[in-house]
Enzyme design. Structure first.
Site, PDB file in Angstrom:
ATOM      1  N   SER A   1       0.835  -1.211   0.000  1.00  0.00           N
ATOM      2  CA  SER A   1       0.000   0.000   0.000  1.00  0.00           C
ATOM      3  C   SER A   1       0.870   1.263   0.000  1.00  0.00           C
ATOM      4  O   SER A   1       0.494   2.272  -0.605  1.00  0.00           O
ATOM      5  CB  SER A   1      -0.979   0.011   1.178  1.00  0.00           C
ATOM      6  OG  SER A   1      -0.307   0.157   2.397  1.00  0.00           O
TER       7      SER A   1
ATOM      8  N   MET B   1      10.746  -6.266   4.928  1.00  0.00           N
ATOM      9  CA  MET B   1      10.815  -6.918   6.235  1.00  0.00           C
ATOM     10  C   MET B   1      12.092  -7.758   6.395  1.00  0.00           C
ATOM     11  O   MET B   1      12.093  -8.791   7.048  1.00  0.00           O
ATOM     12  CB  MET B   1       9.565  -7.790   6.450  1.00  0.00           C
ATOM     13  CG  MET B   1       8.267  -7.012   6.319  1.00  0.00           C
ATOM     14  SD  MET B   1       8.192  -5.496   7.319  1.00  0.00           S
ATOM     15  CE  MET B   1       7.688  -6.200   8.879  1.00  0.00           C
TER      16      MET B   1
ATOM     17  N   ILE C   1      18.831  -5.028   6.418  1.00  0.00           N
ATOM     18  CA  ILE C   1      19.786  -4.763   5.336  1.00  0.00           C
ATOM     19  C   ILE C   1      21.202  -4.605   5.907  1.00  0.00           C
ATOM     20  O   ILE C   1      21.385  -4.469   7.114  1.00  0.00           O
ATOM     21  CB  ILE C   1      19.381  -3.519   4.524  1.00  0.00           C
ATOM     22  CG1 ILE C   1      19.379  -2.274   5.408  1.00  0.00           C
ATOM     23  CG2 ILE C   1      18.051  -3.716   3.843  1.00  0.00           C
ATOM     24  CD1 ILE C   1      19.731  -1.044   4.635  1.00  0.00           C
TER      25      ILE C   1
ATOM     26  N   HIS D   1       8.413   3.161   9.058  1.00  0.00           N
ATOM     27  CA  HIS D   1       8.222   2.260  10.199  1.00  0.00           C
ATOM     28  C   HIS D   1       6.946   2.663  10.948  1.00  0.00           C
ATOM     29  O   HIS D   1       6.710   3.856  11.159  1.00  0.00           O
ATOM     30  CB  HIS D   1       9.441   2.338  11.130  1.00  0.00           C
ATOM     31  CG  HIS D   1       9.363   1.369  12.263  1.00  0.00           C
ATOM     32  ND1 HIS D   1       9.583   0.007  12.104  1.00  0.00           N
ATOM     33  CD2 HIS D   1       9.050   1.547  13.574  1.00  0.00           C
ATOM     34  CE1 HIS D   1       9.431  -0.586  13.272  1.00  0.00           C
ATOM     35  NE2 HIS D   1       9.109   0.317  14.180  1.00  0.00           N
TER      36      HIS D   1
HETATM   37  C1  GAR Z   1       3.867  -0.679   6.800  1.00  0.00           C
HETATM   38  O1  GAR Z   1       2.940  -0.427   7.817  1.00  0.00           O
HETATM   39  C2  GAR Z   1       5.275  -0.335   7.244  1.00  0.00           C
HETATM   40  O2  GAR Z   1       5.324   0.694   8.172  1.00  0.00           O
HETATM   41  C3  GAR Z   1       5.720  -1.631   7.862  1.00  0.00           C
HETATM   42  O3  GAR Z   1       5.197  -2.620   7.018  1.00  0.00           O
HETATM   43  C4  GAR Z   1       3.952  -2.172   6.499  1.00  0.00           C
HETATM   44  C5  GAR Z   1       3.924  -2.449   5.010  1.00  0.00           C
HETATM   45  O4  GAR Z   1       2.659  -2.168   4.496  1.00  0.00           O
HETATM   46  N1  GAR Z   1       7.148  -1.695   7.934  1.00  0.00           N
HETATM   47  C6  GAR Z   1       7.804  -2.239   8.955  1.00  0.00           C
HETATM   48  O5  GAR Z   1       7.240  -2.735   9.896  1.00  0.00           O
HETATM   49  C7  GAR Z   1       9.310  -2.190   8.813  1.00  0.00           C
HETATM   50  N2  GAR Z   1       9.943  -2.350  10.089  1.00  0.00           N
HETATM   51  P1  GAR Z   1       2.419  -2.076   2.943  1.00  0.00           P
HETATM   52  O6  GAR Z   1       2.987  -3.352   2.334  1.00  0.00           O
HETATM   53  O7  GAR Z   1       0.921  -2.041   2.816  1.00  0.00           O
HETATM   54  O8  GAR Z   1       3.069  -0.850   2.427  1.00  0.00           O
END
Ligand code: GAR
Length: 207
Positions: free
Chosen positions: A31, A108, A111, A127
């Site tokens: 998203s 996720m 790196i 984040h």
């Molecule tokens: C997001 O909420 C982002 O903040 C989180 O993964 C989700 C991805 O959503 N990231 C982390 O937790 C990284 N530590 P999306 O695939 O709908 O963009």
């Protein structure tokens, strides 16, 4: 409901005078990737997504990229013996595509310096917490468990420490008494989709 956004820069102050070339990395539903693409299409961010890298064969982000006609490449982390090898493959894809800025939009994986050295001060992460609170995985569950009343999301430059590095922009989201991880994540994501593009523009303006 009002949210606190910092810094509250007007859109014209975030205008970039050249089109920046983005490489996006994502692991999940995409998203935030889609929010970046839509901001570009609406003329709100002077950028082009040159390529998407995803690491999970079933990640929904792939369908979004196809729908948006953005090239995507699967680099399945399971095919690499160590983190550096995956990052080297990522760097090669981004360099071939002449990427200038790397955006981790729900990436996720941890790196390494292989990626950071190839794009010094040019890797951006989002984040789902107000960093430095609730670093790492399950940030939303951690916020709920801690009983804080306000959480949010952060866009920041990446350094070698997980969920660290200079903060570019944050948005605060109140935690409501009956929130679940799902309801809270939904409201955080509404803010993420706003600040991800602001963060990219701020990073490019500051460089
Ligand atoms: C997001 O909420 C982002 O903040 C989180 O993964 C989700 C991805 O959503 N990231 C982390 O937790 C990284 N530590 P999306 O695939 O709908 O963009």
């Amino acid at each position: 409901m009002d949210y606190l956004i910092s810094p509250s820069l007007p859109a014209d102050k975030l205008a970039l005078n050249h089109t920046i070339k983005l490489g996006v990395m994502a692991s999940g539903s995409g998203s935030n990737f889609e929010a970046i693409a839509q901001a570009i299409n609406k003329g709100e961010l002077n950028a082009k997504i040159e390529v998407l890298i995803y690491n999970n064969p079933s990640a929904k982000v792939k369908e979004k990229a196809d729908r948006l006609n953005i090239p995507s490449i699967l680099l399945n982390h399971r095919n690499y013996s160590h983190r550096e090898a995956l990052d080297q493959a990522i760097v090669e894809v981004f360099k071939v595509n002449k990427v200038e800025w790397v955006v981790m939009a729900g990436w996720m994986r941890i790196i390494t310096d292989v990626l950071l050295n190839a794009f010094p001060h040019r890797v951006i992460n989002i984040h789902p917490s107000l960093l430095p609170s609730f670093k790492g995985i399950n940030a939303i569950e951690k916020a709920l468990k801690s009983q804080v009343k306000i959480t949010g999301c952060t866009v920041h430059l990446v350094d070698l420490e997980v969920d660290s590095g200079p903060i570019l922009v944050q948005a605060a989201v109140p935690i409501l008494p009956d929130d679940t991880a799902e309801t809270l994540h939904h409201r955080i994501q509404i803010q993420e989709h706003r600040i991800i593009t602001q963060g990219i523009a701020l990073a490019a303006l500051k460089s």
